[in-house]
Design a protein around this motif. Structure first.
Motif, PDB file in Angstrom:
ATOM      1  N   PHE A 138       0.791  -1.235   0.000  1.00 48.21           N
ATOM      2  CA  PHE A 138       0.000   0.000   0.000  1.00 48.21           C
ATOM      3  C   PHE A 138       0.825   1.289   0.000  1.00 48.21           C
ATOM      4  CE2 PHE A 138      -3.195  -2.996   1.747  1.00 48.21           C
ATOM      5  CZ  PHE A 138      -4.195  -2.772   0.806  1.00 48.21           C
ATOM      6  N   MET A 139       2.065   1.229   0.436  1.00 45.77           N
ATOM      7  CA  MET A 139       2.849   2.462   0.493  1.00 45.77           C
ATOM      8  C   MET A 139       3.297   2.907  -0.893  1.00 45.77           C
ATOM      9  SD  MET A 139       5.088   2.166   4.022  1.00 45.77           S
ATOM     10  CE  MET A 139       5.386   3.939   4.040  1.00 45.77           C
ATOM     11  N   SER A 140       3.497   4.204  -1.059  1.00 41.84           N
ATOM     12  CA  SER A 140       3.883   4.768  -2.348  1.00 41.84           C
ATOM     13  C   SER A 140       5.312   4.376  -2.725  1.00 41.84           C
ATOM     14  CB  SER A 140       3.777   6.295  -2.298  1.00 41.84           C
ATOM     15  OG  SER A 140       4.344   6.878  -3.454  1.00 41.84           O
ATOM     16  N   THR A 141       5.499   4.040  -3.983  1.00 43.38           N
ATOM     17  CA  THR A 141       6.835   3.700  -4.473  1.00 43.38           C
ATOM     18  C   THR A 141       7.696   4.941  -4.684  1.00 43.38           C
ATOM     19  OG1 THR A 141       6.040   3.719  -6.765  1.00 43.38           O
ATOM     20  CG2 THR A 141       6.000   1.615  -5.603  1.00 43.38           C
ATOM     21  N   GLU A 142       7.090   6.119  -4.483  1.00 45.99           N
ATOM     22  CA  GLU A 142       7.844   7.367  -4.636  1.00 45.99           C
ATOM     23  C   GLU A 142       8.615   7.722  -3.367  1.00 45.99           C
ATOM     24  OE1 GLU A 142       8.008   9.057  -7.527  1.00 45.99           O
ATOM     25  OE2 GLU A 142       6.805   7.431  -8.373  1.00 45.99           O
ATOM     26  N   MET A 143       8.353   7.000  -2.275  1.00 40.93           N
ATOM     27  CA  MET A 143       9.038   7.270  -1.011  1.00 40.93           C
ATOM     28  C   MET A 143      10.319   6.427  -0.940  1.00 40.93           C
ATOM     29  SD  MET A 143       7.631   6.831   2.918  1.00 40.93           S
ATOM     30  CE  MET A 143       6.126   7.736   2.494  1.00 40.93           C
ATOM     31  N   PHE A 144      11.465   7.081  -0.950  1.00 35.91           N
ATOM     32  CA  PHE A 144      12.748   6.388  -0.966  1.00 35.91           C
ATOM     33  C   PHE A 144      13.425   6.430   0.406  1.00 35.91           C
ATOM     34  CE2 PHE A 144      12.044   6.286  -5.355  1.00 35.91           C
ATOM     35  CZ  PHE A 144      13.021   5.522  -5.999  1.00 35.91           C
ATOM     36  N   VAL A 145      14.196   5.378   0.691  1.00 30.77           N
ATOM     37  CA  VAL A 145      14.982   5.316   1.917  1.00 30.77           C
ATOM     38  C   VAL A 145      16.385   4.848   1.570  1.00 30.77           C
ATOM     39  CG1 VAL A 145      13.041   4.875   3.460  1.00 30.77           C
ATOM     40  CG2 VAL A 145      14.217   2.954   2.384  1.00 30.77           C
ATOM     41  N   SER A 146      17.344   5.230   2.415  1.00 29.22           N
ATOM     42  CA  SER A 146      18.719   4.770   2.240  1.00 29.22           C
ATOM     43  C   SER A 146      18.872   3.457   2.990  1.00 29.22           C
ATOM     44  CB  SER A 146      19.699   5.811   2.783  1.00 29.22           C
ATOM     45  OG  SER A 146      21.031   5.402   2.560  1.00 29.22           O
ATOM     46  N   MET A 147      19.217   2.416   2.262  1.00 26.84           N
ATOM     47  CA  MET A 147      19.227   1.070   2.828  1.00 26.84           C
ATOM     48  C   MET A 147      20.607   0.434   2.726  1.00 26.84           C
ATOM     49  SD  MET A 147      16.910  -2.100   1.452  1.00 26.84           S
ATOM     50  CE  MET A 147      17.454  -3.776   1.702  1.00 26.84           C
ATOM     51  N   PRO A 148      21.113  -0.148   3.822  1.00 24.52           N
ATOM     52  CA  PRO A 148      22.401  -0.856   3.757  1.00 24.52           C
ATOM     53  C   PRO A 148      22.218  -2.199   3.056  1.00 24.52           C
ATOM     54  CG  PRO A 148      21.471  -1.040   5.959  1.00 24.52           C
ATOM     55  CD  PRO A 148      20.567  -0.131   5.191  1.00 24.52           C
ATOM     56  N   VAL A 149      23.041  -2.468   2.053  1.00 26.52           N
ATOM     57  CA  VAL A 149      22.913  -3.706   1.278  1.00 26.52           C
ATOM     58  C   VAL A 149      24.285  -4.267   0.925  1.00 26.52           C
ATOM     59  CG1 VAL A 149      20.736  -2.986   0.190  1.00 26.52           C
ATOM     60  CG2 VAL A 149      22.909  -2.485  -0.942  1.00 26.52           C
TER      61      VAL A 149
ATOM     62  N   GLY B  88      27.437  -1.403   1.228  1.00 30.92           N
ATOM     63  CA  GLY B  88      27.241   0.039   1.153  1.00 30.92           C
ATOM     64  C   GLY B  88      25.773   0.403   1.253  1.00 30.92           C
ATOM     65  N   PHE B  89      25.466   1.679   1.006  1.00 30.31           N
ATOM     66  CA  PHE B  89      24.085   2.165   1.085  1.00 30.31           C
ATOM     67  C   PHE B  89      23.567   2.478  -0.314  1.00 30.31           C
ATOM     68  CE2 PHE B  89      25.524   2.741   5.365  1.00 30.31           C
ATOM     69  CZ  PHE B  89      24.386   2.631   6.157  1.00 30.31           C
ATOM     70  N   VAL B  90      22.285   2.182  -0.537  1.00 35.75           N
ATOM     71  CA  VAL B  90      21.635   2.526  -1.800  1.00 35.75           C
ATOM     72  C   VAL B  90      20.259   3.098  -1.495  1.00 35.75           C
ATOM     73  CG1 VAL B  90      22.831   0.728  -3.119  1.00 35.75           C
ATOM     74  CG2 VAL B  90      20.622   0.222  -2.062  1.00 35.75           C
ATOM     75  N   ASN B  91      19.735   3.900  -2.404  1.00 35.87           N
ATOM     76  CA  ASN B  91      18.391   4.451  -2.268  1.00 35.87           C
ATOM     77  C   ASN B  91      17.400   3.536  -2.970  1.00 35.87           C
ATOM     78  OD1 ASN B  91      19.037   6.804  -0.801  1.00 35.87           O
ATOM     79  ND2 ASN B  91      19.696   7.835  -2.675  1.00 35.87           N
ATOM     80  N   VAL B  92      16.418   3.074  -2.228  1.00 37.33           N
ATOM     81  CA  VAL B  92      15.392   2.176  -2.776  1.00 37.33           C
ATOM     82  C   VAL B  92      14.021   2.621  -2.285  1.00 37.33           C
ATOM     83  CG1 VAL B  92      16.953   0.191  -2.872  1.00 37.33           C
ATOM     84  CG2 VAL B  92      15.559   0.573  -0.830  1.00 37.33           C
ATOM     85  N   PRO B  93      12.950   2.255  -2.993  1.00 35.74           N
ATOM     86  CA  PRO B  93      11.604   2.544  -2.483  1.00 35.74           C
ATOM     87  C   PRO B  93      11.417   1.868  -1.124  1.00 35.74           C
ATOM     88  CG  PRO B  93      11.511   1.881  -4.784  1.00 35.74           C
ATOM     89  CD  PRO B  93      12.901   1.621  -4.327  1.00 35.74           C
ATOM     90  N   ILE B  94      10.681   2.508  -0.243  1.00 36.84           N
ATOM     91  CA  ILE B  94      10.481   1.948   1.091  1.00 36.84           C
ATOM     92  C   ILE B  94       9.817   0.578   1.019  1.00 36.84           C
ATOM     93  CG2 ILE B  94       8.228   3.048   1.423  1.00 36.84           C
ATOM     94  CD1 ILE B  94       9.068   3.462   4.388  1.00 36.84           C
ATOM     95  N   ASN B  95       9.061   0.337  -0.058  1.00 34.92           N
ATOM     96  CA  ASN B  95       8.410  -0.961  -0.255  1.00 34.92           C
ATOM     97  C   ASN B  95       9.447  -2.079  -0.294  1.00 34.92           C
ATOM     98  OD1 ASN B  95       7.552   1.331  -2.079  1.00 34.92           O
ATOM     99  ND2 ASN B  95       5.582   0.314  -1.777  1.00 34.92           N
ATOM    100  N   ALA B  96      10.558  -1.815  -0.998  1.00 34.99           N
ATOM    101  CA  ALA B  96      11.618  -2.821  -1.120  1.00 34.99           C
ATOM    102  C   ALA B  96      12.239  -3.117   0.236  1.00 34.99           C
ATOM    103  CB  ALA B  96      12.684  -2.333  -2.102  1.00 34.99           C
ATOM    104  N   MET B  97      12.475  -2.068   1.029  1.00 33.35           N
ATOM    105  CA  MET B  97      13.073  -2.283   2.340  1.00 33.35           C
ATOM    106  C   MET B  97      12.161  -3.110   3.244  1.00 33.35           C
ATOM    107  SD  MET B  97      14.400   0.460   5.203  1.00 33.35           S
ATOM    108  CE  MET B  97      12.737   0.726   5.837  1.00 33.35           C
ATOM    109  N   LEU B  98      10.857  -2.842   3.181  1.00 31.09           N
ATOM    110  CA  LEU B  98       9.903  -3.592   3.997  1.00 31.09           C
ATOM    111  C   LEU B  98       9.899  -5.072   3.618  1.00 31.09           C
ATOM    112  CD1 LEU B  98       6.883  -1.104   4.093  1.00 31.09           C
ATOM    113  CD2 LEU B  98       8.487  -1.618   5.942  1.00 31.09           C
TER     114      LEU B  98
END
Length: 431
Positions: free
Chosen positions: A311-322, A332-342
């Protein structure tokens, strides 16, 4: 005498951990291979998943026979036969790269699936028995699962290093991993051959028994077997569809002009890494927390995370350690949609489900445990069926229905929550 027995158990446990790692190494190679096949042979998403499907559908064919083999031949001989079959299966997959044949690869994946099924039939009841069942048995399975996750993470990372561009990749590009798998099988065969594996006498007892009662006479086992079908499909489907979604150049959810494949592979590898972390935590608390409480908690949390991803918007990005998909930088860190992090965080939840479901389902089965393990393995085919269903949903919506496809995962996790709270109570269907 006690010390000698304890040392024998330690060797057996280490051998089972080694087999657990092998299962993941070969199985998890099928998912990135699907992406290679999809691009090399220009096939749709669902056909790219056929390698995973072939690997897991072998469980449906071999599950019950492998349980019968285990009851008749014992743990050691069954494991050695499984390793030999696995060597042949990976060998056929390697030949598919030489022949550049999609059909040959699928045959190899199917044969390798036979081996993985047989190995799973051995390691789960063996570790549960070595731990004495209950919380200790669950703890050993969680530790074995940690080895499984470590190998799975390594395969995804190494695949990313070998293939900087998935759109130009060929089967031959991952030959080093194929050779590594063949080497692992050869080494494992020698280790198991030289190890003393404790055996039970249940096989001979069952051969003489005329009773109609068996594993399917227990309701909690039947529901648990269905739970394994659902669980494996959930575990495999989450990263499989996630990686395809992130690297889809039409949607471009990462908003990148190039390099989406690398980020997608990194995110998928991080999911498997979190499964490793989760299993280590599960092993640490496994002797204190019941399998029922553990499974109920992670199923509920998993549902919340997946619903958020839907349900969350794919336009919301977060910095995620991967894990970075690069030979120069592995983290390192990458910017991904919050959906991917969840969705990646669900890896912490799925990590402990296998051991919990198996532990609850075989509770009180006693001499029927070996046969039950074979039935369990037949239902592992869910790992090929549910991801196939998810990818079919994506294709039915013109290749853009990735988030919608995760309703399959929500339903699956809801069933596992039901099993933990209600279905896992030991009860016979018939006397």
């Amino acid at each position: 005498m006690e010390n000698k027995k304890g040392n024998g158990n330690i060797v057996a446990i280490i051998a089972m951990f080694f087999l657990f790692a092998m299962i993941s190494f070969v199985t998890n190679l099928a998912s990135p291979m699907g992406d290679i096949l999809k691009n090399q042979f220009s096939i749709p998403n669902w056909q790219g998943t056929l390698g995973v499907f072939a690997n897991f559908i072998a469980y449906a064919v071999m599950g019950i026979p492998s349980g019968a083999l285990l009851a008749k031949m014992g743990y050691k001989k069954t494991a050695l036969l499984a390793i030999a079959i696995g060597f042949i299966g990976v060998g056929i997959q390697t030949l598919s790269g030489v022949a550049e044949s999609f059909a040959v690869y699928l045959l190899g994946a199917f044969v390798a699936g036979f081996s993985m099924c047989m190995l799973n039939t051995v390691v789960n009841p063996m570790l549960n028995n070595l731990g004495g069942g209950g919380k200790k048995g669950n703890q050993l399975i969680q530790l074995g699962g940690s080895c499984n996750s470590l190998a799975g993470t390594a395969v995804i990372v190494m695949t990313g290093i070998l293939i900087p561009s998935i759109t130009k990749a060929q089967i031959s590009d991952v030959f080093p991993l194929m050779y590594a798998a063949l080497g692992i099988f050869a080494f494992a065969f020698i280790v198991i051959l030289m190890s003393k594996i404790p055996e039970t006498n249940n096989g001979s007892a069952q051969a003489k028994e005329k009773s109609k009662i068996g594993p399917m006479s227990f309701r909690h086992f039947v529901l648990g077997a269905i739970g394994i079908f659902v669980y494996v499909g959930v575990e495999v489907g989450i990263p499989n569809v996630l990686q395809k979604w992130l690297q889809n150049d039409t949607l471009n959810v990462l908003q990148m002009s190039e390099g989406a494949e690398a980020i997608a592979a990194s995110v998928a590898a991080t999911y498997w890494f979190l499964m490793l972390i989760g299993r280590l935590v599960g092993a640490a608390v496994g002797a204190k927390v019941s399998a029922k409480a553990m499974l109920a908690t992670v199923s509920a949390v998993g549902i919340a995370l997946v619903l958020g991803a839907i349900f969350m918007s794919t336009e919301m990005f977060v910095s995620m350690p991967v894990f970075k998909n690069s030979p120069d930088e592995l983290f390192g860190f990458v910017n991904v949609p919050i959906n991917a992090m969840l969705l990646v965080l669900v890896g912490l939840c799925t990590s402990v489900m296998w051991g919990g479901i198996f532990n609850l389902a075989v509770e009180g089965l006693g001499k029927y445990t070996e046969r039950a393990s074979g039935i369990f393995m037949a239902l592992v085919c869910g790992g090929g069926i549910l991801p196939l269903l998810q990818n079919a949903i994506v294709d039915m919506q013109d290749g853009v229905g990735y988030q919608v496809s995760y309703w399959v995962i929500v339903v699956g996790l809801a069933y596992l929550l039901f099993y933990a709270l209600v279905g896992s109570k030991p009860k016979m269907i018939k006397e």
